[in-house]
Design an enzyme around this catalytic site. Sequence first.
Site, PDB file in Angstrom:
ATOM      1  N   ASP A 153       1.415  -1.463   0.014  1.00  0.00           N
ATOM      2  CA  ASP A 153       0.395  -0.086   0.308  1.00  0.00           C
ATOM      3  C   ASP A 153       0.701   1.348  -0.162  1.00  0.00           C
ATOM      4  O   ASP A 153       1.433   1.361   0.863  1.00  0.00           O
ATOM      5  CB  ASP A 153      -0.655   0.351   1.283  1.00  0.00           C
ATOM      6  CG  ASP A 153      -1.670   1.407   0.884  1.00  0.00           C
ATOM      7  OD1 ASP A 153      -2.602   1.226   0.480  1.00  0.00           O
ATOM      8  OD2 ASP A 153      -1.431   2.208   1.962  1.00  0.00           O
ATOM      9  N   GLU A 237      -2.372  -1.389  -5.636  1.00  0.00           N
ATOM     10  CA  GLU A 237      -3.001  -0.417  -6.187  1.00  0.00           C
ATOM     11  C   GLU A 237      -2.915   0.154  -6.994  1.00  0.00           C
ATOM     12  O   GLU A 237      -1.541   0.779  -7.581  1.00  0.00           O
ATOM     13  CB  GLU A 237      -3.384   0.115  -5.789  1.00  0.00           C
ATOM     14  CG  GLU A 237      -4.744   0.536  -5.057  1.00  0.00           C
ATOM     15  CD  GLU A 237      -5.695   1.094  -3.787  1.00  0.00           C
ATOM     16  OE1 GLU A 237      -6.455   1.441  -3.462  1.00  0.00           O
ATOM     17  OE2 GLU A 237      -4.872   1.512  -3.134  1.00  0.00           O
ATOM     18  N   CYS A 308     -11.433  -3.633  14.440  1.00  0.00           N
ATOM     19  CA  CYS A 308     -12.807  -4.521  14.097  1.00  0.00           C
ATOM     20  C   CYS A 308     -13.697  -5.272  15.041  1.00  0.00           C
ATOM     21  O   CYS A 308     -13.403  -6.075  16.165  1.00  0.00           O
ATOM     22  CB  CYS A 308     -12.606  -5.509  13.199  1.00  0.00           C
ATOM     23  SG  CYS A 308     -13.811  -6.529  12.411  1.00  0.00           S
ATOM     24  N   CYS A 310     -14.762  -7.678  14.683  1.00  0.00           N
ATOM     25  CA  CYS A 310     -14.496  -9.140  15.322  1.00  0.00           C
ATOM     26  C   CYS A 310     -13.114  -9.174  16.282  1.00  0.00           C
ATOM     27  O   CYS A 310     -12.850 -10.923  16.023  1.00  0.00           O
ATOM     28  CB  CYS A 310     -14.188 -10.213  13.095  1.00  0.00           C
ATOM     29  SG  CYS A 310     -12.542  -8.635  13.068  1.00  0.00           S
ATOM     30  N   ASP A 317      -2.824   1.212   7.506  1.00  0.00           N
ATOM     31  CA  ASP A 317      -1.662   0.630   6.039  1.00  0.00           C
ATOM     32  C   ASP A 317      -2.056  -0.076   5.724  1.00  0.00           C
ATOM     33  O   ASP A 317      -1.713  -0.973   4.737  1.00  0.00           O
ATOM     34  CB  ASP A 317      -0.564   1.527   5.784  1.00  0.00           C
ATOM     35  CG  ASP A 317      -0.542   2.830   6.739  1.00  0.00           C
ATOM     36  OD1 ASP A 317      -1.695   3.970   5.892  1.00  0.00           O
ATOM     37  OD2 ASP A 317       0.211   3.881   7.090  1.00  0.00           O
TER      38      ASP A 317
HETATM   39 ZN    ZN Z   1     -12.869  -7.563  10.772  1.00  0.00          ZN
END
Ligand code: ZN
Length: 359
Positions: A153, A237, A308, A310, A317
């Site tokens: 990235d 990318e 997150c 989760c 990055d």
């Molecule tokens: Zn997640």
Amino acid sequence: MYNWALAQRREAWVQEKKSVNYAKTCKALTELKESPEREWLNEVSSVCLQQSLRNLDVAFVNFFKKRGGYPAFKSRKNGGSARFLGNAFRIEGDSLFLAKIKTPLKVVWSRKLSGEPNQCVVSQNAAGQWFASFLCEEEIAKLPPSDKKIGVDLGIETFASTSDGQKFGQPKRIRRLRKKLARLQRQHSRKQKGSKNREKARRKVARLHQHINDVRKDFLHKLSTKLIRENQTIALEDLAVKNMVHNRKLSRCISEQGWREFRTMLEYKAEWYGRELIIVDRFWPTSKTCSCCGRKADLSLKDRRWTCECGVTHDRDINAAKNILAAGQAVPFACGADERPAKNYVLRGSPRRSRKSKA
Ligand SMILES: [Zn+2]
């Protein structure tokens, strides 16, 4: 020579709507050399004169094929170059013999020539420094295959972050040198126009520009070579996607230039060494999507780290780099969920033959 030929071609077009090609400029050159006031043209190698015409022709071809703008006159201030081919130059140890120049030039080698040179370009940059570049034929040995894959990235704060958790920043001294450059540029603008001091200040600015460029290029070369050496597949990318996020800041412009150069280096080095470069060109929020479960987080540009739902904590990055790698390979998320966008195009190819060495 270049400016003279450009003027010829321009005038012929503007006044008579006639286009002048390379062969015609060559013929005009022969006549020019016979005129008494341009007799001095015979003092330099005719190879170089013709090569200038050739360069101009290439510039016109690029213009007609819409690869470049209309050829512009060259300023002496920006330096210049002369191309010597075949017998027009000869190297003996540290001496460079050029056609029509009796005394050999002393060369300080920056690296060993990698083969028999078939072309030599002598150039002077805006800072007044002289260089000789040689074009050599070389067979580049492919690197032994590896099974490592990496996603990269590119960013402004950190130049490159990789999916295996590494971060590469631009050399710190570049920032310091840029400050110095701004100071020198201010000094230059205060000097009286046409004065000797202004010329001195201009050279200082040009020299520092060159230095910054060298430091930057060195960094880009080392990083791209490292990535190519260590990995079989590199996912990047697409910059067109990256540039969809508009930002007018100078730091952005500078980074974009670096990204482009970096990608070009990765492209040709992948070709040389038998590696694979995957360009992920579909837009999707790589830095906002959890690379583990695929949930989209609501992040602002300031959030460098986030956790997150989760339970996985991400570095922004590096998470993006992981997503880029996964998108390049079109693998599903680790915790289930939808498939990622498919990979788009792969750059692979036959080895390029020639390579430039600079002395
Ligand atoms: Zn997640």
